[in-house]
Design a protein around this motif. Structure first.
Motif, PDB file in Angstrom:
ATOM      1  N   UNK A  23      -2.122   5.319  11.007  1.00  0.00           N
ATOM      2  CA  UNK A  23      -3.035   4.767  10.009  1.00  0.00           C
ATOM      3  C   UNK A  23      -4.300   4.185  10.626  1.00  0.00           C
ATOM      4  N   UNK A  24      -4.233   3.695  11.861  1.00  0.00           N
ATOM      5  CA  UNK A  24      -5.411   3.091  12.495  1.00  0.00           C
ATOM      6  C   UNK A  24      -6.497   4.145  12.712  1.00  0.00           C
ATOM      7  N   UNK A  74      -0.506  -6.591   1.506  1.00  0.00           N
ATOM      8  CA  UNK A  74       0.618  -7.295   2.118  1.00  0.00           C
ATOM      9  C   UNK A  74       1.791  -6.375   2.416  1.00  0.00           C
ATOM     10  N   UNK A  75       1.930  -5.271   1.714  1.00  0.00           N
ATOM     11  CA  UNK A  75       3.065  -4.373   1.950  1.00  0.00           C
ATOM     12  C   UNK A  75       2.793  -3.372   3.065  1.00  0.00           C
ATOM     13  N   UNK A  76       1.722  -3.574   3.825  1.00  0.00           N
ATOM     14  CA  UNK A  76       1.412  -2.676   4.931  1.00  0.00           C
ATOM     15  C   UNK A  76       0.602  -1.468   4.522  1.00  0.00           C
ATOM     16  N   UNK A  77       0.162  -1.414   3.276  1.00  0.00           N
ATOM     17  CA  UNK A  77      -0.637  -0.297   2.790  1.00  0.00           C
ATOM     18  C   UNK A  77      -2.124  -0.599   2.952  1.00  0.00           C
ATOM     19  N   UNK A 101     -10.555   7.579  -3.800  1.00  0.00           N
ATOM     20  CA  UNK A 101     -10.228   7.256  -2.419  1.00  0.00           C
ATOM     21  C   UNK A 101      -8.778   7.518  -2.125  1.00  0.00           C
ATOM     22  N   UNK A 102      -8.210   6.751  -1.197  1.00  0.00           N
ATOM     23  CA  UNK A 102      -6.841   7.034  -0.774  1.00  0.00           C
ATOM     24  C   UNK A 102      -6.088   5.760  -0.413  1.00  0.00           C
ATOM     25  N   UNK A 103      -4.765   5.844  -0.576  1.00  0.00           N
ATOM     26  CA  UNK A 103      -3.814   4.840  -0.103  1.00  0.00           C
ATOM     27  C   UNK A 103      -3.146   5.394   1.140  1.00  0.00           C
ATOM     28  N   UNK A 104      -3.041   4.586   2.170  1.00  0.00           N
ATOM     29  CA  UNK A 104      -2.484   5.025   3.452  1.00  0.00           C
ATOM     30  C   UNK A 104      -1.308   4.131   3.793  1.00  0.00           C
ATOM     31  N   UNK A 105      -0.142   4.732   3.961  1.00  0.00           N
ATOM     32  CA  UNK A 105       1.071   4.001   4.285  1.00  0.00           C
ATOM     33  C   UNK A 105       1.534   4.409   5.682  1.00  0.00           C
ATOM     34  N   UNK A 106       1.705   3.418   6.565  1.00  0.00           N
ATOM     35  CA  UNK A 106       2.147   3.706   7.920  1.00  0.00           C
ATOM     36  C   UNK A 106       3.603   4.160   7.911  1.00  0.00           C
TER      37      UNK A 106
END
Length: 742
Positions: A328-329, A399-402, A427-432
């Motif tokens: 994700x970084x 807060x949930x890492x998203x 846009x987009x949601x990115x989950x590790x």
């Protein structure tokens, strides 16, 4: 006229001032003496510490007096002692122990008397300053209250501009609704700020409001688009561009615009999260499309929006999810860096620039980053107009890492030029995920005027494959495949064995630049002046041409470059067309420049999951002496939305330098090739549309150096030659595919 942004800016300055103050001073210093000024001393419990004027007196206690706790003697300082102490205080209000002893000897006082005098003097100065600041804050607060009351009364008597009657909330414009909500919030905010500000030392509100009013008075409406911005961050006010040239004049946001931009970005992020995670009834299954946005449910869920849809515009909304091989970084870094973003999505983003960086986010990452941007989005064909957007991009970690990255158009800013499209929250949601993977949920939601799109591309654009979320996710997945292949180190096969890893990386880097150059020059854009040849010259294929001057560009040969492109429909599947064009054995069937010679594959290696994703180095074996020292670098790639075959002639000596680890940036390239898109929504490998079953849209594009002198004029003969070349190529492709696929 009421300017709500003035209050937001004032609050912003005040909070910034208080924050810096709280970092530099003791947060408990609310008019009290600092703890370090109360040194522990013997007998301190019997001493009093009054705040006195200039004729201060210091008491002393007789230790032999049994009633010393009640009886106190005061020693009044002489005029000379006070004068000397005052003079020293101006130079140093915090003398150390040695300085206090020296003063006590000179003035005939005890060291404790000197110490107490300085303590009392400091307390006195603070109290005077605090009273002065508080009186200014109270006056400014009262002025704000009166002004806010006038605005509230004016809004309460607002009338409808069309009928003259009282305006109900539902009949008011978005800006007027915003003013009502903002003023109600301001009342509570002013009270809270005044209470907090009165406890701290700092500049009064009048200081901020004066500067703000001056800025507002000098910022005339017709000058707003040309103002500059200076900020504290290193990138503040800088402009970053990606593409052939500057996109054009864009309105530069001012400090007065910033509160509105921030509020719009925060609301857009909330909407994007709900759009990405929502199910029915917001998203419903369509007949020929995986998901369709229920517009009635959308406007019921998000009644405010950015503003009503312009007349003649239609809505395009799509959603796509995928798991990609990238942490994700790195993914956030690509999306927030305009140059990386334009490079990775070069097939979609023809040009882009960062107009202003309003916030760089948290140090070390992009949490809270806010950028105002301008970009053009394209389909690889001159028959589809590009979409120009002016928007804000906001990145936030939840807060949930998203992580969430959202875009939304800034149509409400003053001076924003009108365009044929605008972005609702997209846009987009990115989950590790473990192992360096990331889950991406992409949402594209735009309002656009598609009246200028050519008929053969209308269905592709309308179904969301032209500019929709599926194309963005496919491009991202393709980029991750290339990176994985380069790290894997798979060795190429063929007669030319490239054993040097640096040579393989250089070859891939050269191919990446070739693909970017082709993508940036094949679509329609405001930066490129395509000229369509007349039907008598071009035939039914509608050939378009344009010229470019290449000067001092190490990656492009110097001189006049003539580009030509055309798009047409084929009643043949995309997969069949792609395999035909990328196969070196069938190349002499359509490549006129090969002069009928056999094409030999010198090196080959895959750079993706699909066998069609590959990089090749080809050589044409014929008797032409001019081509004996030339190779052909070719990349073929395919994804869920489109396929490409891109190639460029490369000098043999230059290629040898790259294969031995040399810099590929100085190899001159003029890429040509093909872009193959489906002609509508693909269902199970087929296609549902009116043209036929499973057809494809093919774009052919050539770049040819017609003169090595940049100042030369294009001759009619050069145009005719290029026109004949592209027409013959199209005829050969049609004939070969029709023969093999009756």
């Amino acid at each position: 006229m009421f300017q709500p942004n003035m209050f937001d800016a004032a609050q912003h300055h005040l909070f910034a001032e208080m924050t810096s103050k709280s970092m530099d001073s003791d947060p408990l210093n609310l008019g009290r003496l600092r703890d370090e000024e109360f040194d522990t001393m013997s007998g301190a419990e019997t001493m009093e510490n009054p705040v006195m004027g200039e004729d201060q007196a210091v008491m002393s206690v007789d230790p032999d007096d049994p009633s010393r706790s009640k009886r106190k003697r005061y020693h009044r300082h002489t005029h000379r002692q006070i004068q000397e102490l005052e003079s020293f205080f101006k130079e140093n209000p915090h003398p150390d122990e040695k300085q206090r002893k020296d003063l006590s000897r000179e003035l005939g006082l005890e060291p404790l008397q000197v110490k107490f005098w300085f303590q009392n003097k400091r307390t006195q100065m603070k109290a005077q300053q605090e009273r002065h600041e508080n009186s200014l804050l109270k006056a400014d607060n009262e002025k704000l209250r009166r002004e806010n009351l006038r605005y509230r009364e004016a809004l309460a008597t607002a009338s409808c501009p069309s009928c003259g009657g009282p305006a109900a909330l539902g009949e008011m414009s978005f800006d007027e609704q915003h003013l009502r909500i903002e003023n109600a919030r301001l009342k509570e905010e002013i009270d809270r700020i005044s209470v907090i500000a009165s406890k701290y030392l700092g500049k009064p509100l009048a200081h901020f409001l004066t500067n703000l009013n001056q800025a507002h008075m000098t910022a005339r409406p017709h000058d707003l688009g040309h103002q500059t911005f200076s900020g504290q961050a290193g990138h503040m006010g800088e402009v970053y561009t990606a593409g052939f040239d500057h996109i054009g004049p864009m309105p530069m946001p001012t400090e007065l615009d910033k509160p509105l931009i921030v509020e719009l970005a925060v609301a857009a992020m909330e909407e994007l999260i709900r759009m990405a995670n929502g199910g029915e009834p917001l998203w419903v299954l369509g007949e020929n499309s995986p998901e369709i946005l229920n517009e009635e449910e959308y406007f019921r869920t998000f009644p405010q929006g950015i503003s009503p849809r312009p007349l003649g515009f239609k809505t395009e909304a799509s959603r796509e999810s995928a798991v990609v091989v990238m942490d994700h970084i790195n993914l956030i870094e690509i999306l927030m860096d305009v140059n990386q973003w334009s490079s990775v999505f070069c097939g979609i983003v023809s040009r882009a620039m960062t107009v202003k960086v309003l916030s760089n986010g948290v140090v070390g990452n992009y949490d809270g980053a806010l950028q105002v941007m301008s970009a053009e989005f394209q389909v690889p064909s001159p028959l589809v107009p590009s979409r120009k957007n002016y928007f804000v991009r906001y990145c936030k970690q939840h807060c949930d890492g998203t992580w969430v990255v959202v875009d939304v158009s800034l149509d409400s800013l003053r001076g924003t030029p009108s365009t044929r499209s605008r972005r609702r929250p997209s846009g987009c949601l990115i989950q590790e995920l473990p192992g360096g993977y990331s889950k991406v949920i992409w949402v594209e939601h735009v309002e656009v005027d598609n009246s200028a799109v050519h008929g053969i591309y209308r269905q592709l654009v309308d179904c969301g494959l032209g500019f929709g979320a599926k194309r963005w996710v496919a491009a991202l997945d393709r980029h991750c495949e290339r990176i994985t292949s380069s790290i894997a180190g798979s060795m190429p096969t063929g007669e030319l064995l490239i054993t040097n890893s640096e040579g393989r990386k250089g070859m891939m880097k050269l191919a990446e630049r070739m693909v970017q150059s082709f993508s940036s020059g094949v679509g329609d854009s405001t930066a490129r002046a395509w000229t369509m040849l007349s039907p008598t010259e071009a035939g039914p294929d509608n050939v378009r041409i344009m010229t470019r001057k290449s000067v001092d560009d190490p990656g492009r040969p110097a001189g006049i470059v003539l580009s030509a492109a055309t798009s047409f429909w084929l009643p043949i599947s995309r997969k069949r067309v792609f395999n035909f064009l990328r196969d070196e054995h069938s190349r002499n069937e359509w490549d006129i420049l090969s002069n009928g010679g056999q094409v030999q594959e010198m090196a080959f290696f895959t750079n993706g999951r699909s066998p069609g994703n590959s990089l090749s180095l080809l050589r044409v074996n014929n008797t032409t002496c001019s081509q004996r020292n030339m190779l052909i670098l070719q990349e073929s790639c395919t994804d869920a939305v489109g396929s490409y075959v891109i190639y460029a002639p490369v000098d043999l000596s230059a290629m040898n330098i790259v294969l031995t680890g040399g810099n590929p940036d100085y190899v001159a390239l003029l890429p040509s090739g093909f872009a193959i898109l489906p002609d509508g929504p693909e269902i199970g490998g087929g296609c549902i549309q009116d043209k036929g079953s499973g057809g494809s849209l093919l774009t052919v594009a050539f770049q040819i150096l017609v003169d090595t002198v940049p100042s030369a004029k294009i001759s009619p003969g050069s145009v005719a030659t290029v026109n004949t070349l592209i027409k013959c190529t199209v005829e050969r492709i049609r004939a070969s595919l029709s023969r093999d696929n009756p």
